[in-house]
Motif scaffolding. Structure first.
Motif, PDB file in Angstrom:
ATOM      1  N   GLU A  19       0.834  -1.212   0.000  1.00 22.50           N
ATOM      2  CA  GLU A  19       0.000   0.000   0.000  1.00 22.50           C
ATOM      3  C   GLU A  19       0.860   1.250   0.000  1.00 22.50           C
ATOM      4  O   GLU A  19       0.598   2.200  -0.732  1.00 22.50           O
ATOM      5  CB  GLU A  19      -0.954  -0.011   1.192  1.00 22.50           C
ATOM      6  CG  GLU A  19      -2.161  -0.906   0.927  1.00 22.50           C
ATOM      7  CD  GLU A  19      -3.088  -1.027   2.129  1.00 22.50           C
ATOM      8  OE1 GLU A  19      -2.770  -0.459   3.205  1.00 22.50           O
ATOM      9  OE2 GLU A  19      -4.135  -1.696   1.984  1.00 22.50           O
ATOM     10  N   ALA A  20       1.925   1.220   0.811  1.00 23.05           N
ATOM     11  CA  ALA A  20       2.826   2.379   0.877  1.00 23.05           C
ATOM     12  C   ALA A  20       3.472   2.635  -0.479  1.00 23.05           C
ATOM     13  O   ALA A  20       3.780   3.774  -0.823  1.00 23.05           O
ATOM     14  CB  ALA A  20       3.891   2.155   1.946  1.00 23.05           C
ATOM     15  N   LEU A  21       3.673   1.586  -1.254  1.00 20.30           N
ATOM     16  CA  LEU A  21       4.312   1.717  -2.559  1.00 20.30           C
ATOM     17  C   LEU A  21       3.293   1.867  -3.686  1.00 20.30           C
ATOM     18  O   LEU A  21       3.653   1.885  -4.859  1.00 20.30           O
ATOM     19  CB  LEU A  21       5.207   0.492  -2.829  1.00 20.30           C
ATOM     20  CG  LEU A  21       6.390   0.315  -1.868  1.00 20.30           C
ATOM     21  CD1 LEU A  21       7.046  -1.051  -2.061  1.00 20.30           C
ATOM     22  CD2 LEU A  21       7.415   1.430  -2.057  1.00 20.30           C
ATOM     23  N   GLY A  22       2.015   1.944  -3.324  1.00 26.60           N
ATOM     24  CA  GLY A  22       0.965   2.110  -4.330  1.00 26.60           C
ATOM     25  C   GLY A  22       0.701   0.861  -5.148  1.00 26.60           C
ATOM     26  O   GLY A  22       0.262   0.936  -6.295  1.00 26.60           O
ATOM     27  N   MET A  23       0.978  -0.291  -4.571  1.00 20.43           N
ATOM     28  CA  MET A  23       0.760  -1.548  -5.287  1.00 20.43           C
ATOM     29  C   MET A  23      -0.433  -2.299  -4.711  1.00 20.43           C
ATOM     30  O   MET A  23      -0.728  -2.199  -3.526  1.00 20.43           O
ATOM     31  CB  MET A  23       1.999  -2.448  -5.161  1.00 20.43           C
ATOM     32  CG  MET A  23       3.263  -1.834  -5.727  1.00 20.43           C
ATOM     33  SD  MET A  23       4.706  -2.875  -5.364  1.00 20.43           S
ATOM     34  CE  MET A  23       6.036  -1.802  -5.945  1.00 20.43           C
ATOM     35  N   GLU A  24      -1.090  -3.081  -5.586  1.00 24.30           N
ATOM     36  CA  GLU A  24      -2.165  -3.952  -5.132  1.00 24.30           C
ATOM     37  C   GLU A  24      -1.566  -5.267  -4.623  1.00 24.30           C
ATOM     38  O   GLU A  24      -0.393  -5.548  -4.846  1.00 24.30           O
ATOM     39  CB  GLU A  24      -3.125  -4.240  -6.293  1.00 24.30           C
ATOM     40  CG  GLU A  24      -3.805  -3.000  -6.835  1.00 24.30           C
ATOM     41  CD  GLU A  24      -4.669  -3.288  -8.067  1.00 24.30           C
ATOM     42  OE1 GLU A  24      -5.596  -2.501  -8.303  1.00 24.30           O
ATOM     43  OE2 GLU A  24      -4.402  -4.276  -8.785  1.00 24.30           O
ATOM     44  N   THR A  25      -2.417  -6.055  -3.955  1.00 25.66           N
ATOM     45  CA  THR A  25      -1.957  -7.365  -3.471  1.00 25.66           C
ATOM     46  C   THR A  25      -2.996  -8.433  -3.811  1.00 25.66           C
ATOM     47  O   THR A  25      -4.187  -8.222  -3.597  1.00 25.66           O
ATOM     48  CB  THR A  25      -1.778  -7.377  -1.944  1.00 25.66           C
ATOM     49  OG1 THR A  25      -2.900  -6.725  -1.341  1.00 25.66           O
ATOM     50  CG2 THR A  25      -0.489  -6.705  -1.517  1.00 25.66           C
TER      51      THR A  25
END
Ligand code: C2E
Ligand code: MG
Ligand code: MG
Ligand code: MG
Length: 289
Positions: free
Chosen positions: A225-231
């Protein structure tokens, strides 16, 4: 054979080795044949958004039904394809086919294609991706490329250049099997991933009391989330796992709780009946005990 003593035993092992090599050579030849006659297929497993239960896309997974042995796992035949240099051709076929089939689905749906580290090391890959997209006339942001951490083991600038070239095309980049490699955290800053797939080994057991897996998943989610990525949590099979994955905040789920990999026809029918996915499966892995 173990009862035979020294001589028989030696003989047993020799025979075994011989037949392994033989079997392997035969599989190799059969795979070549399958590729030549168009005997490979793609199966599609839904990827579901956690909060809305909408199908946002599918992961394309290679399937090969061997004429004698029946369905063979890609974990068995892909390493062979990599060893004998067939993976480039097979991977290109998978990209082209996935894009052609994606073109028949609603615009909101994406497809994710696995890319072997050997394909990734091939400077021709961006051209292959561009061609596959153009042929099928699908927009690049509907295609995801799933790449494992092992591409980083090749310590040269080619890796970063390849990521940049793929990014320029406009496809989405996904880090597959996250957490199973060596120094995963460092890799996140070396490539512009859109999504991290949390390996199913973390999901497995996460619902058990005292397991550290929940804490591990939770920190991967915060980092992403901090890196703007989904999981995406992979391999979710039970309602307990699904509840936990939701609670931990993974944005997407993929696993038998929603669907096993489907044929193209099944996936199309699923989409035609609506984009909402319905979970079904055991409450917990121990339910049958
Ligand atoms: P992967 O990319 O990590 O794919 C996920 C695997 O997990 C798939 O196995 C899928 O069927 C399985 N899976 C999904 N949900 C569940 C679940 O709830 N429980 C369990 N137990 N398993 C689940 P599959 O299809 O056997 O593929 C295995 C691996 O083979 C893939 O792992 C990927 O590394 C490789 N592979 C498959 N297709 C391709 C391809 O087109 N190209 C390349 N290079 N590799 C591929
Ligand atoms: Mg994958
Ligand atoms: Mg995976
Ligand atoms: Mg895997």
């Amino acid at each position: 054979a173990a009862k035979d003593g020294g001589r028989g035993r030696h003989h047993f092992y020799a025979a075994d080795l011989h037949s392994d090599a033989e079997e392997r050579r035969q599989l190799e030849a059969d795979l070549r044949e399958a590729v030549a006659i168009g005997g490979l297929e793609l199966a599609y497993q839904p990827v579901v958004q956690t909060t809305t239960e909408r199908i946002t896309g599918f992961e394309a997974l290679l399937r090969w039904t061997h004429p004698v042995h029946g369905p063979l796992s890609p974990t068995k035949f892909i390493p062979i394809a990599e060893d004998v240099g067939m993976i480039t051709q097979i991977g290109e076929w998978a990209l082209r086919t996935a894009c052609m089939e994606l073109a028949k689905w609603p615009e909101s749906v994406r497809v994710a294609v696995n890319v072997s580290p050997l394909q990734f090391a091939n400077p021709g890959l961006p051209a292959v991706v561009t061609q596959a997209l153009a042929n099928a006339q699908v927009s690049p942001d509907r295609l995801e490329l799933e790449i494992t951490e092992s591409v980083f083991l090749n310590e040269d600038e080619g890796v970063e250049k390849m990521f940049a070239a793929l990014k320029r095309i406009g496809v989405r980049l996904v880090l597959d099997d996250f957490g199973t490699g060596y120094s995963s955290l460092g890799y996140l800053q070396r490539a512009p991933f859109n999504k991290i797939k949390i390996d199913q080994s973390f999901v497995r057991g996460a619902t058990q009391a005292g397991s550290p897996n929940g804490a591990i998943i939770s920190s991967i989610v915060s980092l992403a989330e901090a890196l703007g990525m989904e999981t995406t949590a992979e391999g979710v099979e039970t309602f307990d796992e699904l509840d936990l994955i939701r609670h931990l905040g993974c944005s997407h789920v993929q696993g038998y709780i929603y669907d096993k990999p489907l044929t193209f026809a099944e996936a199309s029918a699923r989409l035609a009946s609506g984009l909402t996915a319905i979970p079904s499966g055991p409450r917990s892995a121990r339910a049958t005990r």
